[in-house]
Scaffold this motif. Structure first.
Motif, PDB file in Angstrom:
ATOM      1  N   TYR A  36      47.676  -2.003  13.860  1.00  0.00           N
ATOM      2  CA  TYR A  36      47.811  -0.542  13.923  1.00  0.00           C
ATOM      3  C   TYR A  36      47.485  -0.041  15.323  1.00  0.00           C
ATOM      4  CZ  TYR A  36      47.229   4.398  12.751  1.00  0.00           C
ATOM      5  OH  TYR A  36      47.348   5.762  12.719  1.00  0.00           O
TER       6      TYR A  36
ATOM      7  N   ALA B  35      51.140  -1.920   9.172  1.00  0.00           N
ATOM      8  CA  ALA B  35      50.802  -1.051  10.297  1.00  0.00           C
ATOM      9  C   ALA B  35      52.062  -0.392  10.860  1.00  0.00           C
ATOM     10  CB  ALA B  35      50.089  -1.855  11.387  1.00  0.00           C
ATOM     11  N   VAL B  36      53.144  -1.169  10.990  1.00  0.00           N
ATOM     12  CA  VAL B  36      54.407  -0.631  11.499  1.00  0.00           C
ATOM     13  C   VAL B  36      54.938   0.453  10.569  1.00  0.00           C
ATOM     14  CG1 VAL B  36      56.839  -1.156  11.947  1.00  0.00           C
ATOM     15  CG2 VAL B  36      55.069  -2.686  12.764  1.00  0.00           C
TER      16      VAL B  36
ATOM     17  N   THR C 274      61.132   1.672  19.418  1.00  0.00           N
ATOM     18  CA  THR C 274      61.255   1.950  17.989  1.00  0.00           C
ATOM     19  C   THR C 274      62.113   0.911  17.284  1.00  0.00           C
ATOM     20  OG1 THR C 274      61.041   4.332  18.380  1.00  0.00           O
ATOM     21  CG2 THR C 274      61.971   3.657  16.276  1.00  0.00           C
TER      22      THR C 274
ATOM     23  N   ARG D  51      50.611   1.244  18.412  1.00  0.00           N
ATOM     24  CA  ARG D  51      50.522   2.548  19.073  1.00  0.00           C
ATOM     25  C   ARG D  51      50.444   2.383  20.593  1.00  0.00           C
ATOM     26  NH1 ARG D  51      50.163   7.089  16.500  1.00  0.00           N
ATOM     27  NH2 ARG D  51      49.748   7.183  14.250  1.00  0.00           N
TER      28      ARG D  51
ATOM     29  N   VAL E 218      52.948   3.706  11.004  1.00  0.00           N
ATOM     30  CA  VAL E 218      53.194   4.385  12.277  1.00  0.00           C
ATOM     31  C   VAL E 218      54.623   4.917  12.369  1.00  0.00           C
ATOM     32  CG1 VAL E 218      53.284   4.105  14.780  1.00  0.00           C
ATOM     33  CG2 VAL E 218      51.428   3.051  13.483  1.00  0.00           C
ATOM     34  N   LEU E 219      55.589   4.170  11.848  1.00  0.00           N
ATOM     35  CA  LEU E 219      57.003   4.521  12.013  1.00  0.00           C
ATOM     36  C   LEU E 219      57.674   4.952  10.704  1.00  0.00           C
ATOM     37  CD1 LEU E 219      58.191   1.662  14.419  1.00  0.00           C
ATOM     38  CD2 LEU E 219      57.475   3.970  15.018  1.00  0.00           C
ATOM     39  N   TYR E 220      56.910   5.487   9.769  1.00  0.00           N
ATOM     40  CA  TYR E 220      57.485   5.796   8.461  1.00  0.00           C
ATOM     41  C   TYR E 220      58.611   6.832   8.565  1.00  0.00           C
ATOM     42  CZ  TYR E 220      54.896  10.230   8.190  1.00  0.00           C
ATOM     43  OH  TYR E 220      54.415  11.490   8.421  1.00  0.00           O
TER      44      TYR E 220
END
Length: 264
Positions: free
Chosen positions: A226, A59-60, A179, A230, A63-65
């Motif tokens: 996920y 999930a991380v 982040t 967020r 979201v943070l790709y």
């Protein structure tokens, strides 16, 4: 363990992994309620927990790709800081393994760790909102977050909450704290997965793994994770933690009452 128990554990892990309330502590409590704590420290059960963490890791990454890709662009400052910030958790994991196993095997001491997390989250909000001029993530901030992540390996102490505290007290910009905190979870989870697989394989227990329940728990953790990552990205940016602090205080009191009051 049956499939619906695996799903509940996965949902608990996913929702609490990135909320500053300690996913490990909540997993122990939920297992206790479902009567699944009898052999918590077996290699198979620890592998199940790590695989649920892998679900939240995916999930991380989703979201943070963009931030993850940015780590590998020059001058690599955040990548180097991430490596340094991971060292304390690695040291604690290797040197305090037996102690951690003891704490992971019982819910008795969770009340004290929940209380600790409640306090640092309240302090984090107060400090963050009083810091008028926030700065970019520095080496001091990264080291502080890394040291706090080392403390966050204990059940009941939130890893994300600890790292948020480290960033807040150094006056780091809250969005960057959010982040970097989530990026810090990646090497820790991957390292835990590797160690768990080695432990289970070394004990010859891979054949006893319930792979169906493992998949159910992992997928559930991904779905819930996920959502929670967020939500937390927005909440950390606003430094709004007091309700988590209040919740943890209530959980701490209830846990203490259950395990210690009858003995007094």
């Amino acid at each position: 363990m049956v499939w619906w128990q695996a799903m509940i554990l996965g949902l608990v892990q996913g929702f609490t992994e990135f909320l500053p309330v300690s996913s490990s502590g909540h997993l122990i409590l939920v297992r206790e309620l479902m009567g699944l704590n009898s052999d918590l420290n077996s290699g198979v059960n620890r592998l199940f927990d790590v695989m649920m963490h892998v679900g939240t890791l995916v999930a991380v990454v989703i979201v943070l790709y963009k931030d993850i890709l940015g780590l590998f662009r020059k001058p690599f400052k955040w990548l180097i800081m991430l490596v340094v910030a991971t060292v304390p958790a690695v040291i604690v994991g290797f040197t305090c393994g037996d102690i951690l196993d003891e704490y992971f095997s019982t819910a008795q001491y969770l009340s004290f760790f929940f209380l600790f997390t409640a306090v640092i989250m309240l302090v984090s909000e107060i400090v963050a909102k009083r810091t008028k001029k926030k700065k970019d993530l520095s080496w001091g901030g990264a080291v502080a977050m890394g040291l706090m992540q080392g403390i966050g390996v204990f059940p009941g102490v939130s890893r994300s909450g600890s790292t948020i505290f480290g960033g807040a007290v150094t006056g780091t910009d809250t969005k960057q704290v959010a982040t970097f905190s989530f990026l810090m979870s990646i090497p820790v989870i991957l390292g835990s997965l590797l160690l768990s697989v080695i432990k289970v394989a070394g004990a010859g227990a891979l054949g006893s793994v319930d792979w169906f329940n493992m998949v159910v728990g992992t997928v559930s953790a991904f779905a819930a994770g996920y959502f929670s990552v967020r939500v937390m990205l927005k909440l950390i940016a606003k430094a709004n933690f007091k309700w988590f602090s209040l919740y943890l205080l209530i959980v701490s009191v209830l846990t203490f009452s259950f395990y210690f009051v009858p003995a007094l």
